[in-house]
Design a protein around this motif. Structure first.
Motif, PDB file in Angstrom:
ATOM      1  N   PRO A 285      36.321  55.224  19.219  1.00 13.17           N
ATOM      2  CA  PRO A 285      35.632  54.065  19.778  1.00 13.17           C
ATOM      3  C   PRO A 285      35.243  54.292  21.231  1.00 13.17           C
ATOM      4  CG  PRO A 285      37.984  53.659  19.701  1.00 13.17           C
ATOM      5  CD  PRO A 285      37.766  54.981  19.033  1.00 13.17           C
ATOM      6  N   VAL A 286      34.067  53.822  21.586  1.00 16.12           N
ATOM      7  CA  VAL A 286      33.597  53.809  22.970  1.00 16.12           C
ATOM      8  C   VAL A 286      33.385  52.340  23.308  1.00 16.12           C
ATOM      9  CG1 VAL A 286      31.786  54.517  24.579  1.00 16.12           C
ATOM     10  CG2 VAL A 286      32.484  56.056  22.717  1.00 16.12           C
ATOM     11  N   ASN A 287      34.292  51.767  24.072  1.00 17.74           N
ATOM     12  CA  ASN A 287      34.267  50.330  24.348  1.00 17.74           C
ATOM     13  C   ASN A 287      33.154  50.016  25.349  1.00 17.74           C
ATOM     14  OD1 ASN A 287      34.700  47.650  25.013  1.00 17.74           O
ATOM     15  ND2 ASN A 287      36.921  47.819  24.910  1.00 17.74           N
ATOM     16  N   ILE A 288      32.004  49.635  24.824  1.00 14.05           N
ATOM     17  CA  ILE A 288      30.856  49.365  25.681  1.00 14.05           C
ATOM     18  C   ILE A 288      31.025  48.067  26.469  1.00 14.05           C
ATOM     19  CG2 ILE A 288      29.295  50.682  24.213  1.00 14.05           C
ATOM     20  CD1 ILE A 288      28.293  48.049  23.023  1.00 14.05           C
ATOM     21  N   LEU A 289      31.997  47.243  26.076  1.00 14.31           N
ATOM     22  CA  LEU A 289      32.262  46.010  26.818  1.00 14.31           C
ATOM     23  C   LEU A 289      33.081  46.271  28.080  1.00 14.31           C
ATOM     24  CD1 LEU A 289      33.148  43.594  23.870  1.00 14.31           C
ATOM     25  CD2 LEU A 289      30.920  44.065  24.893  1.00 14.31           C
ATOM     26  N   ARG A 290      33.633  47.463  28.188  1.00 14.35           N
ATOM     27  CA  ARG A 290      34.421  47.829  29.368  1.00 14.35           C
ATOM     28  C   ARG A 290      33.829  49.040  30.079  1.00 14.35           C
ATOM     29  NH1 ARG A 290      35.227  43.476  28.986  1.00 14.35           N
ATOM     30  NH2 ARG A 290      37.148  42.331  28.551  1.00 14.35           N
TER      31      ARG A 290
ATOM     32  N   ALA B  84      38.221  42.744  22.179  1.00 17.18           N
ATOM     33  CA  ALA B  84      37.474  42.958  23.422  1.00 17.18           C
ATOM     34  C   ALA B  84      36.493  41.809  23.601  1.00 17.18           C
ATOM     35  CB  ALA B  84      36.742  44.297  23.366  1.00 17.18           C
ATOM     36  N   PRO B  85      36.894  40.758  24.300  1.00 17.91           N
ATOM     37  CA  PRO B  85      36.040  39.580  24.412  1.00 17.91           C
ATOM     38  C   PRO B  85      34.796  39.825  25.255  1.00 17.91           C
ATOM     39  CG  PRO B  85      37.917  39.391  25.887  1.00 17.91           C
ATOM     40  CD  PRO B  85      38.151  40.613  25.050  1.00 17.91           C
ATOM     41  N   LEU B  86      33.729  39.091  24.952  1.00 22.69           N
ATOM     42  CA  LEU B  86      32.492  39.170  25.729  1.00 22.69           C
ATOM     43  C   LEU B  86      32.619  38.243  26.931  1.00 22.69           C
ATOM     44  CD1 LEU B  86      29.677  40.398  25.972  1.00 22.69           C
ATOM     45  CD2 LEU B  86      28.802  38.471  24.643  1.00 22.69           C
ATOM     46  N   ASP B  87      33.398  38.672  27.923  1.00 23.68           N
ATOM     47  CA  ASP B  87      33.602  37.880  29.132  1.00 23.68           C
ATOM     48  C   ASP B  87      32.578  38.312  30.182  1.00 23.68           C
ATOM     49  OD1 ASP B  87      34.548  40.381  29.867  1.00 23.68           O
ATOM     50  OD2 ASP B  87      36.661  39.782  29.825  1.00 23.68           O
ATOM     51  N   ASP B  88      32.756  37.813  31.410  1.00 23.01           N
ATOM     52  CA  ASP B  88      31.785  38.122  32.467  1.00 23.01           C
ATOM     53  C   ASP B  88      31.725  39.615  32.763  1.00 23.01           C
ATOM     54  OD1 ASP B  88      31.038  35.487  32.728  1.00 23.01           O
ATOM     55  OD2 ASP B  88      32.377  35.078  34.424  1.00 23.01           O
ATOM     56  N   GLU B  89      32.882  40.284  32.736  1.00 23.90           N
ATOM     57  CA  GLU B  89      32.893  41.725  32.978  1.00 23.90           C
ATOM     58  C   GLU B  89      32.097  42.451  31.900  1.00 23.90           C
ATOM     59  OE1 GLU B  89      35.922  45.582  33.033  1.00 23.90           O
ATOM     60  OE2 GLU B  89      36.748  43.552  32.860  1.00 23.90           O
ATOM     61  N   ALA B  90      32.311  42.071  30.641  1.00 22.98           N
ATOM     62  CA  ALA B  90      31.600  42.707  29.542  1.00 22.98           C
ATOM     63  C   ALA B  90      30.098  42.448  29.638  1.00 22.98           C
ATOM     64  CB  ALA B  90      32.139  42.206  28.214  1.00 22.98           C
TER      65      ALA B  90
END
Length: 231
Positions: A30-35, A213-219
């Motif tokens: 996995p490549v966590n694009i949200l982080r 991995a929530p779609l928060d402001d950082e994501a």
């Protein structure tokens, strides 16, 4: 062996489906694009456009490193040619398959992506953009609907890489403001693809990881900000 670097987005799921259909062992990471993992130097070496998915093939070594391939159309063609499956060798049918694969990569995916973005993820309500891209999505669904009047699968009589590329986008039709009751042939095709066990496995890969991995402001900033833009 193929190593897949991915995240469960429509583009990632295209290649996940293909690898499951091939029924050969592969490594998935996995490549966590949200982080922001898509911007890490190690990943940029194999995907210079900082987008998932990408693959490496340890069976083919170039300059002391496994061959790497990025861009979904290129990956699907590479895997099809390596395996001898899901891409016809006949000149006319091969051209037809590539035609519909590139239609997905150059038109369908980008426009449905914009429709999804402005309908679901944009922080400001931009009515013009919502209307523009929703209407274009509807037009493109109509293109597929007319094609399926003559064929069982996107590019002809056989299931192939054009179907794998198209499916993960069409199954998110509600996010794009589309009602499949308006497109009965497309709806029936979606059911045929969905019934394939390899498709289910490919769609499910890393889904549980993504839920954590929530779609928060950082994501949101990692996905839609200016990271990676030369200053």
């Amino acid at each position: 062996m193929i190593t897949l670097f991915t995240w469960p987005t429509p583009n990632g799921q295209k290649i996940q489906i293909m690898l499951e259909e091939l029924s050969e062992r592969y490594d998935a990471r996995p490549v966590n694009i949200l982080r922001g993992e898509q911007f890490e130097p190690a990943f940029l070496k194999i995907s210079p456009n900082n987008k998932i998915p990408a693959i490496t093939d340890s069976d083919v070594v170039r300059d002391g490193a496994p061959l790497s391939v990025f861009e979904t159309g290129a990956i699907l063609i590479y895997l099809a040619e390596k395996s001898g499956r899901f891409l016809p060798t006949d000149g006319s049918q091969r051209a037809k398959t590539l035609e519909w694969l590139l239609f997905q990569c150059s038109s369908l995916g980008p426009m449905l992506g914009q429709a999804t973005h402005f309908r679901r993820y944009a922080k400001q309500d931009v009515a013009y953009a919502v209307e523009r891209y929703t209407n274009e999505a509807t037009r493109l669904y109509g293109v597929i609907e007319r094609q399926l009047e003559h064929t069982a699968w996107i590019a002809g009589d056989d299931y192939g890489i054009a179907d794998m590329a198209t499916f993960p986008w069409i199954c998110r039709h509600r996010r794009q403001g589309q009602d499949l009751e308006r497109f009965p042939r497309t709806k029936a095709w979606l059911g045929r693809v969905s019934s394939r066990p390899a498709v289910s496995r490919g769609m499910d890969l890393f889904k549980d990881v993504a839920k954590q991995a929530p779609l928060d402001d950082e994501a949101h900033q990692k996905l839609f900000g200016n990271q990676g833009v030369l200053q």
